[in-house]
Enzyme design. Sequence first.
Site, PDB file in Angstrom:
ATOM      1  N   THR A  91      -4.101   6.545   0.641  1.00 40.49           N
ATOM      2  CA  THR A  91      -3.031   6.366  -0.351  1.00 40.49           C
ATOM      3  C   THR A  91      -2.334   7.702  -0.557  1.00 40.49           C
ATOM      4  OG1 THR A  91      -4.398   7.045  -2.241  1.00 40.49           O
ATOM      5  CG2 THR A  91      -4.437   4.698  -1.638  1.00 40.49           C
ATOM      6  N   ASP A  92      -1.136   7.656  -1.132  1.00 38.54           N
ATOM      7  CA  ASP A  92      -0.594   8.885  -1.703  1.00 38.54           C
ATOM      8  C   ASP A  92      -1.450   9.148  -2.941  1.00 38.54           C
ATOM      9  OD1 ASP A  92       0.834  11.094  -2.408  1.00 38.54           O
ATOM     10  OD2 ASP A  92       2.806  10.156  -2.283  1.00 38.54           O
ATOM     11  N   TRP A  93      -1.283  10.314  -3.532  1.00 41.84           N
ATOM     12  CA  TRP A  93      -2.266  10.781  -4.528  1.00 41.84           C
ATOM     13  C   TRP A  93      -2.304   9.921  -5.792  1.00 41.84           C
ATOM     14  CZ3 TRP A  93      -3.349  12.323  -0.259  1.00 41.84           C
ATOM     15  CH2 TRP A  93      -4.191  13.398   0.023  1.00 41.84           C
TER      16      TRP A  93
END
Length: 800
Positions: free
Chosen positions: A724-726
């Site tokens: 995932t992105d953060w």
Amino acid sequence: MGRLLNKFVRFVIAKATKTGLEQELDGAAQSGRLAYDAIVPIARRAAAEGIVLLKNENVLPIQSTDKVSVFGRCAVNYQPVGYGSGGDVREPYVVNIIDGLKEVGVALNKELLECYDDWLARPKNTPDEGFWGHWPMHFPEMPLTQELVAKAAQSSDMALVVIGRAAGEDRENKLKPGSYYLTKLERQMLDLVTARFSRVAVVMNCGNVIDMAWTRDYGDKIGAIVYAWQGGMEGGNALADVLTGRVNPCGKLSDTIAVSYDALPSAQCFGNREYNNYAEDIYVGYRWFETFAPEKALYPFGFGLSYTNFATQSSGSVNGTQVEIKAIVKNTGALAGKEVVQIYVSCPQGTLGKPAKALAAFAKTKELRPGESQELILSFDLAELASYDEKKSCFVLEAGQYRIFAGSDVRCAQEILTHTLSTAIITQQLSEVMAVKPEHAFDRLVNRNGKPVYEQVPTATTDLKKIILDHLPKEVPFTGDVGLKLADVTSGKCTLEQFVAQLSPQELDDISHGEGKMNSALGVAGNAGALGGVTESLRARGIPPIIATDGPAGIRIKRTCALLPCGTMQACTFDLDLIKELYSAIAEEMKRHGSHLLLAPGMNIHRNPLCGRNFEYFSEDPLLSGKMGAAVVNGLQKAGVSASPKHFACNNQETNRNRNDSRVSERALREIYLKGFEIMVKKSAPHAVMTSYNKINGVWSHYNYELATTILRKEWGYNGLVITDWWMQKSASPEFPQLKNDAYRLRAQVDVLMPGGDGPFGSSKVGRALLDTYCKPGGITLGEMQSTAANVLRFALATM
Ligand code: BGC
């Protein structure tokens, strides 16, 4: 005394046990030097080759006899990169424009320089760097007087005017002076300078394309325009190389520059908070301008001048759908230089409607001496230009004439060949994915005989629940601990399946999460997080912690690292070998700092110039983005570290980026927004891919089964890791309401939540997939958990 002695002994032992490299790194860190100096000349070359010369009426290059007056504070307060995770590198130095010009021996107007220095030295004029999401977009200019400019004109041969802009993550550029438009002080500076100087060159030190309509107001009073982007730590040197002709400009625009913001195809449907209908559909960038509004492009895609001239003779042949073009480029001018040959295809309009031209191939010459020629061979398959037919769920080459053009930009490319297909060819039979939800239908642009017509976008008809259930990953019977280590997979003692079979439910759950936070204690200070061996138990099985660090403009850690030219500038080089070489050098630097995974390249399409992160991304064109992305990934991975291209997909704006819904037709997804990723995945097999924050047609990318599984893994054959992105947004699966958050993510086969734990969106409370639903009716299955673990482990094996 004894304690002091002990301390000294410990110090000596520590020193003695440190490896040579560690000592070198310590030394470098303390003195703010780079740990890998070999990057410097490559970074300088990449920055120089990305600079685009837009206009030159005998103003440039600067001659050795010229005395130059430099206006604009960004000549000193140079903007080397944009703000946010993609630019936040602790660079060893930044060569500004003044330093760069001095370094190559340009005679500068010292009085004017001192005037700027005095003004800049006043505390109120110190650049305010702001803070996350509130960075400056420009620095206010020093007000100029008639007298000052007149005096400067008397004592110099020419003026250089520098306009600077910064953009950044988590916020958009604005349609306001100081962002997309020039400020009053900038206009005043141009008015005064053009009134007094007869030789004026303007340098744009901007990460994004900004309004350039003002250049028309000055006509020939501005004799040269250089789009110099943001060139990283070597930016000033690179610009000086180009301005003085040490490097003959050879950069080409990776985006069209429009006559006005309103002329952009996405102007009416960009920047809304909740959702944006991508009504312009596939007509992004030059695909719009060349088809419907050629007069609205101020500078066409692919454009860029040189100080020399080239004559190119192109011819080609088609065998089946395989096209081969031979281009003989001759330097007919008086200076050595490089040229980019660009091949475009105009497909028959058929029933689907097509853009007037689409980039099919490009190649750059070596440096050609005056009179020297080079033959370039450019090949591609027409199938790469096929259109997506949403009714039949296939890519198709419709019957009719395929016109092939060659040239040095999209506008001037000349037709060199026509190939006729008497019957349509289905190049790929696929199935419907990620279509617009019926309740979100909108009208999208279609080309009907050269006329822009708006028709309702086709909407989703699939039963996603059935598709997912029909393809659940098979499970391997749980064996419990049989003592296998990950190295046993490498040595061939066991298979990956056998290794995975012994992982406990808790371990399977743990491995699908990053360690928990940024700046993990498991790696170099300032890292973005750790994944893989994130618990004692996983490490005991020989799974190493893998350290991720940002990119793309360099390594973002709390140590001195090289700062590279921004992504758009890299794309403007049109030189894949150069970009590969640049990132091979970054790979060496990563190894020295213990970074295994670079969160780069940024691959989103430049849908609109206001997007705050455009500077990190390459282009409005998917082929250029895809090939550049592959060059970055290959550069990193062939040198032994991993890449995570991002943000998959449609992260085309920063406004409300975690909640915004990009509503876009399946055709535009497949031909534009996913295409670059597809090319990159197929040409470079990245070890990881990062999803985006936004939703696509109502589904967040980190929960998007069709994106991460159907398209990425099944259609494109990807077998790496998806992260995932953060952090991520909380949600429940509409198809399987009992699956929430992590369980919802796992069902999509988005393998790892990064950085894993407490996050700004309360991800610590999102609940663990397995603990909540594992082995419960309708819950996440052992097979799904194991499949994720296998993806993480394959990735770990590739980086080990
Ligand atoms: C950005 C990513 C970045 C990550 C880690 C996010 O805010 O969107 O591009 O890699 O943070 O710093």
